[in-house]
Each structure stands twice: as structure tokens, then as C-alpha cells.
Motif scaffolding. Sequence first.
Motif, PDB file in Angstrom:
ATOM      1  N   SER A 136       5.321  -6.554   6.164  1.00 56.35           N
ATOM      2  CA  SER A 136       5.960  -5.343   6.047  1.00 56.35           C
ATOM      3  C   SER A 136       7.473  -4.978   6.528  1.00 56.35           C
ATOM      4  N   ARG A 263      18.603   3.288   1.285  1.00 59.04           N
ATOM      5  CA  ARG A 263      17.565   4.004   1.889  1.00 59.04           C
ATOM      6  C   ARG A 263      17.965   5.326   2.722  1.00 59.04           C
ATOM      7  N   ASP A 273       8.216   8.541   2.881  1.00 61.43           N
ATOM      8  CA  ASP A 273       7.220   7.228   2.868  1.00 61.43           C
ATOM      9  C   ASP A 273       8.027   6.249   2.047  1.00 61.43           C
ATOM     10  N   GLN A 275       8.868   2.651   0.559  1.00 62.04           N
ATOM     11  CA  GLN A 275       8.593   1.306   0.837  1.00 62.04           C
ATOM     12  C   GLN A 275       9.286   0.436   0.377  1.00 62.04           C
ATOM     13  N   HIS A 278       9.998   0.465  -3.533  1.00 57.23           N
ATOM     14  CA  HIS A 278      10.860   1.570  -3.983  1.00 57.23           C
ATOM     15  C   HIS A 278      12.263   1.149  -4.125  1.00 57.23           C
TER      16      HIS A 278
END
Length: 330
Positions: A136, A263, A273, A275, A278
Motif C-alpha cells: 500500500s 496528490r 480517498d 489511491q 488513481h
Amino acid sequence: MAELRSAVRPGLRDTREPVLAACSGGADSLALAAALAFEARDAGVRVGGVTVDHGLQAGSAERADRTAALLRGLGLDPVLVVAAHVGADGGPEGAARAARYVALARAAREHGARIALGHTLDDQAETVLLGLGRGSGPRSVAGMVRIRQADGVCWWRPLLTVRRATARAACTDQGLPVWDDPWNADPAYTRARLRAEVLPLLEHVLGGGVAPALARTAELLRDDLDALDELAAAHLALLTSTDGPAVEEVAGLPTALRRRVLRGWLRAGGVPDLQAVHLVAVDALLVRWRGQGRVDLPGGAGVVRTSGRLVLHRPEDRAAPPPHSEEPSA
């Protein structure tokens, strides 16, 4: 006991902001509460306690009341029992954690206090392993931070350099009754298996010192990530238009920096949200441009490339006809 008290002392003396010690009755949070209660006398900081009743186990309300009585006996004031409304999203672990933080944040705002959490070095090591296993991203591998501000609440973790065994020993030395949550030993939960199976195996195979090494790695990685975030914030502040970044302003930046700028721009535009998938898709509009259309984002937003610039379409813009996308260069 001395190690626990030394861990909380600087944070109590750095600021006069009151503290609410989050305590489940387990060894880590109970040792934290006792250390805070002791050090608060000299620091002159008001320290209270808060225990959360998740309502998920039989007798949880009675157990929360016993924990609250124990905190009062340590001298904490005020001591609160708050209910958490656990949903279904994210599985049992994730749902309970999310509900707990909502309840703690509400208590912090109502009492103008920061929340002290009893996460230890061992918890940090488990968090790093979970981040690695889930792929992640580096920020999750960087683990938990000692102080984090979120939604107007200060979350303080003073025990991230203290071993779990030290916290339990401190409770034993003070005669504090520890409650061991059966969920923490249930192999149905990933973190419990990491604790009981994976970390002991790694310690055996690698000859010990794995948990401190993982925590040390997280700290080193956080330093690098913080530096990149600062550079990205500086680049974001230099963008010439609030409509969206021009391709020439960001396309030439190194990948790690460029995606942080993207970002920051998207989050400033209210996109929730985000990720990695994206960001990769939006980044491709800059550096792998083949005339692709809109990139859909969480919450109904989207990004297109038009006239040499990235443009964010918010959900409320859907009724308006989209501008023509830029044609790819030959």
C-alpha cells in the motif's frame, strides 16, 4: 516504570494542552495511563482518561466501567466512557478501529484535549509488516508517527520506542490488573497472526532484533517521505494557475515528486480517498499521453488534459458539457 515515565515526560512538558489517555484496560494503554498520571503532577498538565465501549462482546459495558474506575483510582480526571457505533465496512477489525477513532475524536473535541494512544514499538513493527504485505505504498510502510494532527485532533503516541513486554512489566510492578482482549489472540485476525506467528518466526530465522529493525526502518523512511512532501508542497505553491497544473510545470519532475504534486492538487480540489491507481492514471495524462480521455476519481470527480493543462471536473460539473480533450502530439 521508569522507561514508561521517561517516554511520556517530554510530551507532557512540551505543551500545556490537556490529555485524554485512551485506555482499553490492556497492558499497553494501562501502563501509558499510569505513567501519564504520575508525570502529570510535576508537568502541571491535566490528564484524564477515556475508554471506548464497542458493544461487540458480552459484558463490554461492565468492563468499560471497571476500566474507568481503575483510571479514576490512578488520579485521572475527567474519566469518560464513550460508546462506539461500529459499522460493517472494512471487516471487523477495520470497522471497530474506525468507530473507536470517531468516538475518541469526539471526546477530544468536547474536552479540548489531545488523545494519548498506547501503541508500542511492537505495534509499529506489525504495522510496517502489514504495509509491506499489502503493497500500500511507502507511507504505510513508514508506520505510525508520534504526533499527528487530523480533523482538529492531536493524536499522540509516546510509547513507539517502548517494547510491549516493558509495558506489561510496568503494570505488574504496580499491581495493575490487566485485561487481555481475546480478539488480540484470535487467529481469525491478521494482526493477531502477525503477532503470534510471523514476528516470532522472523525473530528465529534472522537471529532476533526484528521488531526494533522494522521500527527503525519506518523512522528512516518517514524522514525521506517528509522531505519529499515538503518539496512537493513547494512546487505546488509555485503552480501558475489554480485551474490546474500546466504540463510543462510538472511533467519534468521526478516521478515521486510529480505524483506528490498531483496528490496535493487533487486533495486541495476536494477529491477523497485517493489511491495509487488513481495517481498513476492521472500521471499518465502528463508523461504517457496518447489522447486518453477522462480519468475517473473517487467521489465522482475526474481529470482531463486539455490545452496543455490538467483540469479537474468536480461531481457538480457533470451537468456541464466537458471541454474537448487535447489531441496527442504526433
